[in-house]
Design a protein around this motif. Structure first.
Motif, PDB file in Angstrom:
ATOM      1  N   ALA A  82       7.920  52.963 -47.986  1.00 58.21           N
ATOM      2  CA  ALA A  82       8.299  52.344 -49.261  1.00 58.21           C
ATOM      3  C   ALA A  82       9.560  51.501 -49.098  1.00 58.21           C
ATOM      4  CB  ALA A  82       8.502  53.400 -50.329  1.00 58.21           C
ATOM      5  N   ALA A  83      10.520  51.979 -48.331  1.00 64.24           N
ATOM      6  CA  ALA A  83      11.770  51.231 -48.127  1.00 64.24           C
ATOM      7  C   ALA A  83      11.526  49.973 -47.309  1.00 64.24           C
ATOM      8  CB  ALA A  83      12.824  52.110 -47.451  1.00 64.24           C
ATOM      9  N   VAL A  84      10.650  50.061 -46.329  1.00 61.09           N
ATOM     10  CA  VAL A  84      10.343  48.894 -45.498  1.00 61.09           C
ATOM     11  C   VAL A  84       9.742  47.783 -46.358  1.00 61.09           C
ATOM     12  CG1 VAL A  84       8.868  48.048 -43.609  1.00 61.09           C
ATOM     13  CG2 VAL A  84      10.112  50.221 -43.353  1.00 61.09           C
ATOM     14  N   GLU A  85       8.813  48.144 -47.229  1.00 60.73           N
ATOM     15  CA  GLU A  85       8.189  47.154 -48.122  1.00 60.73           C
ATOM     16  C   GLU A  85       9.206  46.584 -49.103  1.00 60.73           C
ATOM     17  OE1 GLU A  85       5.135  45.714 -47.903  1.00 60.73           O
ATOM     18  OE2 GLU A  85       5.142  46.854 -46.033  1.00 60.73           O
ATOM     19  N   PHE A  86      10.051  47.453 -49.647  1.00 62.31           N
ATOM     20  CA  PHE A  86      11.054  47.001 -50.604  1.00 62.31           C
ATOM     21  C   PHE A  86      12.048  46.057 -49.929  1.00 62.31           C
ATOM     22  CE2 PHE A  86      14.780  47.781 -53.516  1.00 62.31           C
ATOM     23  CZ  PHE A  86      14.217  47.147 -54.607  1.00 62.31           C
ATOM     24  N   LYS A  87      12.435  46.347 -48.693  1.00 64.42           N
ATOM     25  CA  LYS A  87      13.367  45.476 -47.965  1.00 64.42           C
ATOM     26  C   LYS A  87      12.755  44.085 -47.768  1.00 64.42           C
ATOM     27  CE  LYS A  87      14.361  48.412 -44.542  1.00 64.42           C
ATOM     28  NZ  LYS A  87      15.000  49.016 -43.354  1.00 64.42           N
ATOM     29  N   LYS A  88      11.458  44.028 -47.516  1.00 68.68           N
ATOM     30  CA  LYS A  88      10.785  42.722 -47.388  1.00 68.68           C
ATOM     31  C   LYS A  88      10.903  41.941 -48.700  1.00 68.68           C
ATOM     32  CE  LYS A  88       7.285  44.089 -44.016  1.00 68.68           C
ATOM     33  NZ  LYS A  88       5.857  44.406 -43.835  1.00 68.68           N
ATOM     34  N   MET A  89      10.705  42.618 -49.810  1.00 63.96           N
ATOM     35  CA  MET A  89      10.804  41.959 -51.112  1.00 63.96           C
ATOM     36  C   MET A  89      12.231  41.478 -51.355  1.00 63.96           C
ATOM     37  SD  MET A  89       8.248  44.510 -53.316  1.00 63.96           S
ATOM     38  CE  MET A  89       9.323  44.569 -54.679  1.00 63.96           C
ATOM     39  N   LEU A  90      13.211  42.320 -51.039  1.00 59.52           N
ATOM     40  CA  LEU A  90      14.616  41.962 -51.260  1.00 59.52           C
ATOM     41  C   LEU A  90      15.033  40.721 -50.478  1.00 59.52           C
ATOM     42  CD1 LEU A  90      16.289  45.491 -51.168  1.00 59.52           C
ATOM     43  CD2 LEU A  90      16.211  43.936 -53.138  1.00 59.52           C
ATOM     44  N   LYS A  91      14.384  40.471 -49.358  1.00 64.01           N
ATOM     45  CA  LYS A  91      14.738  39.334 -48.505  1.00 64.01           C
ATOM     46  C   LYS A  91      14.185  38.012 -49.033  1.00 64.01           C
ATOM     47  CE  LYS A  91      15.242  42.078 -44.331  1.00 64.01           C
ATOM     48  NZ  LYS A  91      14.673  42.449 -43.025  1.00 64.01           N
ATOM     49  N   THR A  92      13.270  38.076 -50.002  1.00 69.94           N
ATOM     50  CA  THR A  92      12.720  36.833 -50.545  1.00 69.94           C
ATOM     51  C   THR A  92      13.586  36.343 -51.692  1.00 69.94           C
ATOM     52  OG1 THR A  92      11.252  37.918 -52.107  1.00 69.94           O
ATOM     53  CG2 THR A  92      10.364  37.496 -49.905  1.00 69.94           C
ATOM     54  N   GLU A  93      13.824  35.058 -51.716  1.00 72.19           N
ATOM     55  CA  GLU A  93      14.691  34.481 -52.743  1.00 72.19           C
ATOM     56  C   GLU A  93      14.122  34.660 -54.144  1.00 72.19           C
ATOM     57  OE1 GLU A  93      16.624  30.197 -53.970  1.00 72.19           O
ATOM     58  OE2 GLU A  93      16.101  30.536 -51.878  1.00 72.19           O
ATOM     59  N   GLU A  94      12.819  34.555 -54.287  1.00 69.05           N
ATOM     60  CA  GLU A  94      12.224  34.602 -55.622  1.00 69.05           C
ATOM     61  C   GLU A  94      12.165  36.015 -56.215  1.00 69.05           C
ATOM     62  OE1 GLU A  94       8.980  34.794 -52.568  1.00 69.05           O
ATOM     63  OE2 GLU A  94      10.559  33.351 -52.929  1.00 69.05           O
ATOM     64  N   PHE A  95      12.324  37.040 -55.389  1.00 67.78           N
ATOM     65  CA  PHE A  95      12.263  38.403 -55.926  1.00 67.78           C
ATOM     66  C   PHE A  95      13.455  38.680 -56.837  1.00 67.78           C
ATOM     67  CE2 PHE A  95      13.360  42.971 -55.652  1.00 67.78           C
ATOM     68  CZ  PHE A  95      12.258  43.472 -56.317  1.00 67.78           C
ATOM     69  N   ASP A  96      13.155  39.205 -58.007  1.00 71.06           N
ATOM     70  CA  ASP A  96      14.160  39.525 -59.021  1.00 71.06           C
ATOM     71  C   ASP A  96      14.139  41.033 -59.220  1.00 71.06           C
ATOM     72  OD1 ASP A  96      15.707  39.787 -61.332  1.00 71.06           O
ATOM     73  OD2 ASP A  96      14.209  38.878 -62.641  1.00 71.06           O
ATOM     74  N   ILE A  97      15.271  41.696 -58.994  1.00 71.26           N
ATOM     75  CA  ILE A  97      15.300  43.158 -59.131  1.00 71.26           C
ATOM     76  C   ILE A  97      14.978  43.609 -60.553  1.00 71.26           C
ATOM     77  CG2 ILE A  97      16.903  43.474 -57.204  1.00 71.26           C
ATOM     78  CD1 ILE A  97      19.108  44.109 -59.331  1.00 71.26           C
ATOM     79  N   PHE A  98      15.031  42.683 -61.511  1.00 70.18           N
ATOM     80  CA  PHE A  98      14.727  43.005 -62.906  1.00 70.18           C
ATOM     81  C   PHE A  98      13.293  42.629 -63.283  1.00 70.18           C
ATOM     82  CE2 PHE A  98      19.376  42.247 -62.832  1.00 70.18           C
ATOM     83  CZ  PHE A  98      19.768  43.556 -63.066  1.00 70.18           C
TER      84      PHE A  98
END
Length: 176
Positions: A82-98
């Motif tokens: 789960a953390a590996v997938e989340f880290k991939k998302m965090l690295k993308t500019e368009e991903f919004d934590i909200f």
């Protein structure tokens, strides 16, 4: 068989929602959500909370941009799936934590109240359950607590020096 109480059903069916329709939440609904929160029990009866309501998606984007690299740093070396997938998302500019939610309510806790974290957590749970009962989704975005180290953002959000971010929660109507 015992018939299930609506309160118990609400507790059992509430889920974290990460997909929101582009539909604003009315001030009346926001007030009802906060009102449910302030009816939470508190240690010592201190009611150590304050609330910041954020509807401005540009402000949320700024908060997200601030928090993402800090969370990535915290997750270094964490290799569960789960953390590996989340880290991939965090690295993308368009991903919004909200998750592009129309509403963020930040539950603040008094730094002077010894039970603030617990009290604000119970307040937050009441708010999320109330939102669910009113047909809204919610999700506690713990990552957003990382904004605490940004004095400019704290000033923009009008967070008093004697309060800390405890429970940033997004709300909105579920998306597609």
């Amino acid at each position: 068989m015992i018939e299930e109480d609506p309160v118990i059903s609400n507790i059992k069916t509430r889920r974290s929602v990460r997909d929101y329709a582009d539909r604003p939440v009315s001030d009346e609904v926001i007030e009802s959500i906060i009102d449910a929160g302030i009816h939470a029990p508190t240690g010592l009866g201190l009611q150590p909370w304050r609330f910041v309501v954020v509807k401005d998606k540009a402000v949320m984007k700024q908060m997200s941009a601030h928090c993402k690299p800090r969370l990535l740093k915290q997750l270094e070396g964490v290799n569960i799936d789960a953390a590996v997938e989340f880290k991939k998302m965090l690295k993308t500019e368009e991903f919004d934590i909200f998750y592009d939610a129309p509403l963020l309510i930040i539950v603040l806790g008094s730094k002077n109240a010894p039970t603030a974290d617990f009290d604000c957590a119970m307040c937050a749970q009441n708010m999320m359950l109330a939102a669910h009962a009113m047909g809204l989704g919610s999700c506690w975005i713990g990552t957003a607590c990382l904004v605490q180290d940004n004095p400019e953002m704290l000033q923009k959000l009008k967070i008093p020096d004697d309060y800390k971010v405890v429970a940033p929660i997004i709300f909105g109507y579920g998306g597609t």
